[in-house]
Write a protein that holds these residues in place. Structure first.
Motif, PDB file in Angstrom:
ATOM      1  N   PHE A  27      31.383  18.840 -76.854  1.00  7.02           N
ATOM      2  CA  PHE A  27      31.426  17.563 -77.569  1.00  7.02           C
ATOM      3  C   PHE A  27      31.363  16.401 -76.581  1.00  7.02           C
ATOM      4  CE2 PHE A  27      33.713  14.036 -79.629  1.00  7.02           C
ATOM      5  CZ  PHE A  27      32.947  13.904 -80.780  1.00  7.02           C
ATOM      6  N   GLY A  28      32.135  16.483 -75.501  1.00  8.92           N
ATOM      7  CA  GLY A  28      32.079  15.446 -74.478  1.00  8.92           C
ATOM      8  C   GLY A  28      30.715  15.367 -73.824  1.00  8.92           C
ATOM      9  N   ALA A  29      30.118  16.528 -73.545  1.00  6.71           N
ATOM     10  CA  ALA A  29      28.792  16.549 -72.927  1.00  6.71           C
ATOM     11  C   ALA A  29      27.743  15.938 -73.852  1.00  6.71           C
ATOM     12  CB  ALA A  29      28.410  17.984 -72.570  1.00  6.71           C
ATOM     13  N   ALA A  30      27.873  16.199 -75.158  1.00  8.52           N
ATOM     14  CA  ALA A  30      26.926  15.631 -76.119  1.00  8.52           C
ATOM     15  C   ALA A  30      27.022  14.106 -76.148  1.00  8.52           C
ATOM     16  CB  ALA A  30      27.190  16.210 -77.508  1.00  8.52           C
ATOM     17  N   LEU A  31      28.245  13.583 -76.157  1.00  8.88           N
ATOM     18  CA  LEU A  31      28.425  12.130 -76.099  1.00  8.88           C
ATOM     19  C   LEU A  31      27.823  11.556 -74.817  1.00  8.88           C
ATOM     20  CD1 LEU A  31      32.084  11.457 -77.332  1.00  8.88           C
ATOM     21  CD2 LEU A  31      29.963  10.776 -78.461  1.00  8.88           C
ATOM     22  N   TYR A  32      28.092  12.230 -73.729  1.00 11.61           N
ATOM     23  CA  TYR A  32      27.621  11.779 -72.419  1.00 11.61           C
ATOM     24  C   TYR A  32      26.099  11.674 -72.389  1.00 11.61           C
ATOM     25  CZ  TYR A  32      26.976  11.978 -67.315  1.00 11.61           C
ATOM     26  OH  TYR A  32      26.602  11.729 -66.017  1.00 11.61           O
ATOM     27  N   VAL A  33      25.424  12.720 -72.834  1.00 17.08           N
ATOM     28  CA  VAL A  33      23.959  12.749 -72.770  1.00 17.08           C
ATOM     29  C   VAL A  33      23.342  11.821 -73.813  1.00 17.08           C
ATOM     30  CG1 VAL A  33      21.936  14.214 -73.048  1.00 17.08           C
ATOM     31  CG2 VAL A  33      23.914  15.067 -71.800  1.00 17.08           C
ATOM     32  N   GLN A  34      23.876  11.861 -75.036  1.00 17.37           N
ATOM     33  CA  GLN A  34      23.304  11.053 -76.114  1.00 17.37           C
ATOM     34  C   GLN A  34      23.337   9.567 -75.780  1.00 17.37           C
ATOM     35  OE1 GLN A  34      21.813  11.981 -78.869  1.00 17.37           O
ATOM     36  NE2 GLN A  34      21.670  10.028 -79.939  1.00 17.37           N
ATOM     37  N   PHE A  35      24.490   9.085 -75.374  1.00 14.94           N
ATOM     38  CA  PHE A  35      24.607   7.647 -75.150  1.00 14.94           C
ATOM     39  C   PHE A  35      24.154   7.234 -73.758  1.00 14.94           C
ATOM     40  CE2 PHE A  35      27.107   8.284 -78.926  1.00 14.94           C
ATOM     41  CZ  PHE A  35      26.687   7.215 -79.704  1.00 14.94           C
ATOM     42  N   HIS A  36      24.000   8.189 -72.866  1.00 14.95           N
ATOM     43  CA  HIS A  36      23.275   7.885 -71.638  1.00 14.95           C
ATOM     44  C   HIS A  36      21.833   7.545 -71.978  1.00 14.95           C
ATOM     45  CE1 HIS A  36      20.608   8.891 -68.257  1.00 14.95           C
ATOM     46  NE2 HIS A  36      21.574   8.397 -67.511  1.00 14.95           N
ATOM     47  N   GLY A  37      21.245   8.304 -72.908  1.00 17.77           N
ATOM     48  CA  GLY A  37      19.882   8.009 -73.341  1.00 17.77           C
ATOM     49  C   GLY A  37      19.776   6.661 -74.028  1.00 17.77           C
ATOM     50  N   VAL A  38      20.758   6.340 -74.885  1.00 13.39           N
ATOM     51  CA  VAL A  38      20.760   5.037 -75.558  1.00 13.39           C
ATOM     52  C   VAL A  38      20.881   3.913 -74.532  1.00 13.39           C
ATOM     53  CG1 VAL A  38      22.040   3.556 -77.152  1.00 13.39           C
ATOM     54  CG2 VAL A  38      21.695   5.973 -77.704  1.00 13.39           C
ATOM     55  N   HIS A  39      21.757   4.107 -73.554  1.00 12.59           N
ATOM     56  CA  HIS A  39      21.939   3.097 -72.509  1.00 12.59           C
ATOM     57  C   HIS A  39      20.653   2.890 -71.714  1.00 12.59           C
ATOM     58  CE1 HIS A  39      23.011   1.863 -68.364  1.00 12.59           C
ATOM     59  NE2 HIS A  39      23.867   1.075 -68.976  1.00 12.59           N
ATOM     60  N   THR A  40      20.018   3.983 -71.329  1.00 10.56           N
ATOM     61  CA  THR A  40      18.789   3.886 -70.544  1.00 10.56           C
ATOM     62  C   THR A  40      17.671   3.235 -71.348  1.00 10.56           C
ATOM     63  OG1 THR A  40      19.413   5.876 -69.316  1.00 10.56           O
ATOM     64  CG2 THR A  40      17.103   5.208 -69.217  1.00 10.56           C
ATOM     65  N   ALA A  41      17.542   3.616 -72.617  1.00  9.87           N
ATOM     66  CA  ALA A  41      16.498   3.033 -73.460  1.00  9.87           C
ATOM     67  C   ALA A  41      16.722   1.536 -73.663  1.00  9.87           C
ATOM     68  CB  ALA A  41      16.460   3.755 -74.804  1.00  9.87           C
TER      69      ALA A  41
END
Length: 325
Positions: free
Chosen positions: A143-157
């Motif tokens: 769950f933590g990894a999913a948050l990390y990757v998902q919102f890393h993508g949102v941040h980068t975009a």
């Protein structure tokens, strides 16, 4: 014990000594197997020497993983902020493209740390209902990894797509005055999505993975560590402390969050050690790495808190950009 029935203890199933014997920090050559303490200098069992050596190898690997994870996250966080990476095109800014590699590198390292926990192979079978202890760890970590990757993508975009809009707005101020939505588009990408939603949930995922590490290693005793392992472990903790402070200084309102976070997490780490001593004096709080993962985060919180307090003393609650740095 009959030699025919002797079985090497697994490095993944070692358990804290149930006796009241307290290990000394200086007992580098002591072997603790099955509750029996044997000095390697007098041992006549090569198998026990090998088991002791294997434990030291695993501790050394864990120290390198902790160091590598902290260093990689620090590099991926600091380089785009402090350096001016050339843009390929307005739609492909260099700093945003650099961030693409963050989870590709840092997520596997976080995964490898979790796999070193004893509970992943020898935890309780019915820890949370029908779920085993290892399954609970995997569930929470995922769950933590999913948050990390998902919102890393949102941040980068958000960081990537805001630049063309910003360039257009600067080139056509008359249109921005006529159509305020143009500025709102840029502002929402920069402030709402990049600086607030993505920043905090992205960091929240990383923090959750570290909390799961604390949970997974809560009963695990390490060492005594070799001198080299201690050095590696200490450097990793220092880098992670710098990372905590740096993120707090960079984020909007991050200093308040960082101040609270380092105090709370540091207190939790102390409680985990003191109230679960696992046959170590004061839970090994004042040893060099006997509670390796918990002490890693405790040391990082102390250093991070110190840096944040110094920053607040000099610049107040202003983040890096607001302070003009």
């Amino acid at each position: 014990m009959s030699h025919d029935n002797y079985e090497l203890p697994s490095i993944y199933t070692r358990k804290p000594d149930n006796t009241t014997h307290y290990d000394s920090e200086d007992e580098e050559e002591e072997i603790n197997i099955g509750g029996n303490h044997v000095m390697s200098s007098t041992s006549v069992l090569p198998a026990r020497r090998n088991a002791f050596r294997d434990i030291h190898v695993e501790d050394n690997r864990l120290a390198w993983l902790l160091l590598g994870t902290a260093l990689s996250i620090l590099i991926m966080t600091v380089v785009p902020v402090l350096s001016d990476i050339p843009n390929i095109t307005p739609w492909f800014p260099g700093d945003s493209l650099f961030r693409f590699f963050d989870p590709i590198i840092t997520l596997p390292l976080n995964l490898f740390i979790i796999t070193r926990a004893d509970v992943m192979t020898s935890g309780r079978s019915n820890y949370w209902g029908s779920l085993s202890e290892a399954s609970v760890v995997w569930l929470l970590w995922s769950f933590g990894a999913a948050l990390y990757v998902q919102f890393h993508g949102v941040h980068t975009a958000s960081a990537m797509f805001k630049h063309p809009i910003q360039d257009f707005n600067l080139a056509h101020p008359d249109l921005v005055a006529q159509y305020p939505v143009l500025y709102e588009m840029y502002s929402n990408m920069r402030d709402l999505w990049e600086h607030y939603i993505a920043h905090y949930l992205y960091a929240g995922g990383a923090m959750m993975m570290s909390w799961v590490q604390l949970f997974a290693f809560r009963n695990q005793v390490h060492g005594p560590l070799s001198t080299m392992t201690k050095v590696i472990w200490c450097i990793g903790s220092i880098l992670y402390g710098i990372l905590l402070a740096g993120v707090a200084i960079e984020f909007p309102q991050g200093l308040i969050v960082g101040l609270v976070y380092t105090i709370v997490l540091g207190t939790v780490c102390c409680c985990m050690v003191l109230f679960n001593p696992v046959s170590l004096p004061r839970g090994g709080l004042f040893t060099m790495g006997r509670r390796m993962v918990i002490q890693f985060y405790l040391g990082a919180c102390v250093l991070g808190l110190l840096i944040i307090v110094i920053w607040i003393g000099k610049f107040g609650l202003l983040n890096r950009k607001a302070a003009g740095i």
